[in-house]
Design an enzyme around this catalytic site. Sequence first.
Site, mmCIF file in Angstrom:
data_model
loop_
_atom_site.group_PDB
_atom_site.id
_atom_site.type_symbol
_atom_site.label_atom_id
_atom_site.label_comp_id
_atom_site.label_asym_id
_atom_site.label_seq_id
_atom_site.Cartn_x
_atom_site.Cartn_y
_atom_site.Cartn_z
ATOM 1 N N PRO A 160 0.801 -1.220 0.000
ATOM 2 C CA PRO A 160 0.000 0.000 0.000
ATOM 3 C C PRO A 160 0.831 1.266 0.000
ATOM 4 O O PRO A 160 2.018 1.256 0.340
ATOM 5 C CB PRO A 160 -0.802 -0.113 1.301
ATOM 6 N N ASP A 161 0.159 2.353 -0.373
ATOM 7 C CA ASP A 161 0.775 3.680 -0.326
ATOM 8 C C ASP A 161 0.587 4.222 1.082
ATOM 9 O O ASP A 161 -0.513 4.570 1.487
ATOM 10 C CB ASP A 161 0.108 4.611 -1.345
ATOM 11 N N PHE A 162 1.672 4.306 1.838
ATOM 12 C CA PHE A 162 1.558 4.693 3.238
ATOM 13 C C PHE A 162 1.339 6.186 3.434
ATOM 14 O O PHE A 162 1.253 6.671 4.545
ATOM 15 C CB PHE A 162 2.820 4.242 4.003
ATOM 16 N N ARG A 163 1.221 6.941 2.321
ATOM 17 C CA ARG A 163 0.933 8.367 2.443
ATOM 18 C C ARG A 163 -0.561 8.645 2.417
ATOM 19 O O ARG A 163 -0.987 9.777 2.604
ATOM 20 C CB ARG A 163 1.611 9.144 1.298
ATOM 21 N N ASN A 201 8.197 -4.600 2.006
ATOM 22 C CA ASN A 201 9.022 -5.313 1.021
ATOM 23 C C ASN A 201 10.201 -5.975 1.725
ATOM 24 O O ASN A 201 11.310 -5.993 1.234
ATOM 25 C CB ASN A 201 9.510 -4.333 -0.056
ATOM 26 N N ASP A 256 10.964 -8.927 2.209
ATOM 27 C CA ASP A 256 11.559 -10.052 1.489
ATOM 28 C C ASP A 256 12.246 -9.604 0.212
ATOM 29 O O ASP A 256 12.661 -10.430 -0.592
ATOM 30 C CB ASP A 256 10.487 -11.103 1.159
ATOM 31 N N HIS A 294 19.275 2.853 -0.048
ATOM 32 C CA HIS A 294 18.872 3.229 1.303
ATOM 33 C C HIS A 294 18.709 2.017 2.201
ATOM 34 O O HIS A 294 17.958 2.029 3.159
ATOM 35 C CB HIS A 294 17.593 4.066 1.252
ATOM 36 N N CYS A 332 27.817 -10.404 21.412
ATOM 37 C CA CYS A 332 28.168 -9.383 22.410
ATOM 38 C C CYS A 332 26.959 -8.803 23.134
ATOM 39 O O CYS A 332 27.126 -7.913 23.983
ATOM 40 C CB CYS A 332 28.953 -8.248 21.751
ATOM 41 N N THR A 343 9.859 6.432 -9.409
ATOM 42 C CA THR A 343 10.449 7.342 -8.437
ATOM 43 C C THR A 343 10.218 8.777 -8.870
ATOM 44 O O THR A 343 10.226 9.082 -10.067
ATOM 45 C CB THR A 343 11.958 7.096 -8.266
ATOM 46 N N GLU A 365 4.104 10.309 -13.797
ATOM 47 C CA GLU A 365 4.263 11.729 -14.137
ATOM 48 C C GLU A 365 5.731 12.000 -14.425
ATOM 49 O O GLU A 365 6.605 11.224 -14.033
ATOM 50 C CB GLU A 365 3.769 12.618 -12.990
#
Length: 412
Positions: A94-97, A197, A199, A216, A253, A291, A317
């Site tokens: 989904p588009d989290f915006r 995402n 996986d 990223h 550790c 993007t 676009e």
Amino acid sequence: MSKPSERQEKQEQEEEATAEAEEQSDDSSEDEAAGDTEMDFLRSLFSSALGLGSAEKVLDELSLDGVARYINSGKCKNIICMVGAGISTSAGIPDFRSPDTGLYANLQKYNLPYPEAIFQIDYFKKHPEPFFALARELYPGQFKPTICHYFIKMLKDKGLLRRCYTQVGGERACCCTHRNANYFKFLCSCWGVSVQNIDTLERVAGLEGEDLIEAHGTFHTSHCVSFCCRKEYHLDWMKEKIFSDTIPKCEKCSSLVKPDIVFFGENLPAHFFTSMKSDFPRCDLLIVMGTSLQVQPFAGLVSRVSKSCPRLLINMEKAGEADPMLGLLGFGGGMDFDSDKAYRDVAHISTCDDGCLALADLLGWKAELEELVKNEHTRIDSQDRKEKAGESKGAAAKGDPASAEPKPKAEE
């Protein structure tokens, strides 16, 4: 009692020194990249002013047909794909915006001091619980790679793909200077896709580590946060910790273990900069998909190919266009789709899947691509069913009452 405390203090000092050295190393890579970008700008300025370095026009037509003819000519052998979260939306991520399901809008339930904290490295080290609670909440079912993912895999199989650069997450260059809500919402969207995402659909589609530069970061691997340790852990280990409601701690550790996604306050991976310097000068076709090309330094990669290298954008676009003022002066590395001086940039406005299908059709690959997608999705569904069946058997073997078969009633 003083000796153990002295040893602990010494270890902390060593970790701080190591951390500072690594930060300086990463910073030098970023500084070099920034310096290279400035030099590229100056070279472009002087070559434009002096009329030097005229670019060769490679495409016979600024269209998808022109790009297809160029690929089929045999002159194109080092394609770089730059992809964002938009290539995964058709997979069901989904588009989290969006207003109702937006990740940004739902962060208040984690009692954060401010929304950015959940993806800020300093806060994470002290309070990792909100991040892992979010990861557990968003962890997906079995998403399947999209047509776009498999198109990139076909480029690899045909020996045409040099590298695929992915953009999911945020970066250090923006973490300390941007507190703008809209900007952070954009990054939340990217991180939401990163967790969903988990996986890594590019890898599921068949791309390997050497084919990918995850600009990223990635959930595919995790590392101990201690600079004196840095033990690596793989996805299955992290997944088990996330679902056992256990904060991942290093087995060597006992320090915290963090997925290798880039948080606010962290540098981009060093291999991003080293690969960028070797890949882009050799690129003979740049394909940008899904993007908005708004986040640096990822967005600036489009200017690192040679002046004659064609650039294809497949997106809903236009994006990455050159500054109009710089365009009037005849320099600048941004995209130029519409001016009289346009000679190499093509914008195909569509979904990423539709654009890849259209290009595959022009290349004569459409039937092959559709068959690949069909076979791979069938394989993933079959694998998913086997895993679920195995989990059910395992639960039954452990005496899980929810999965165990009901016992017949005894006869009276």
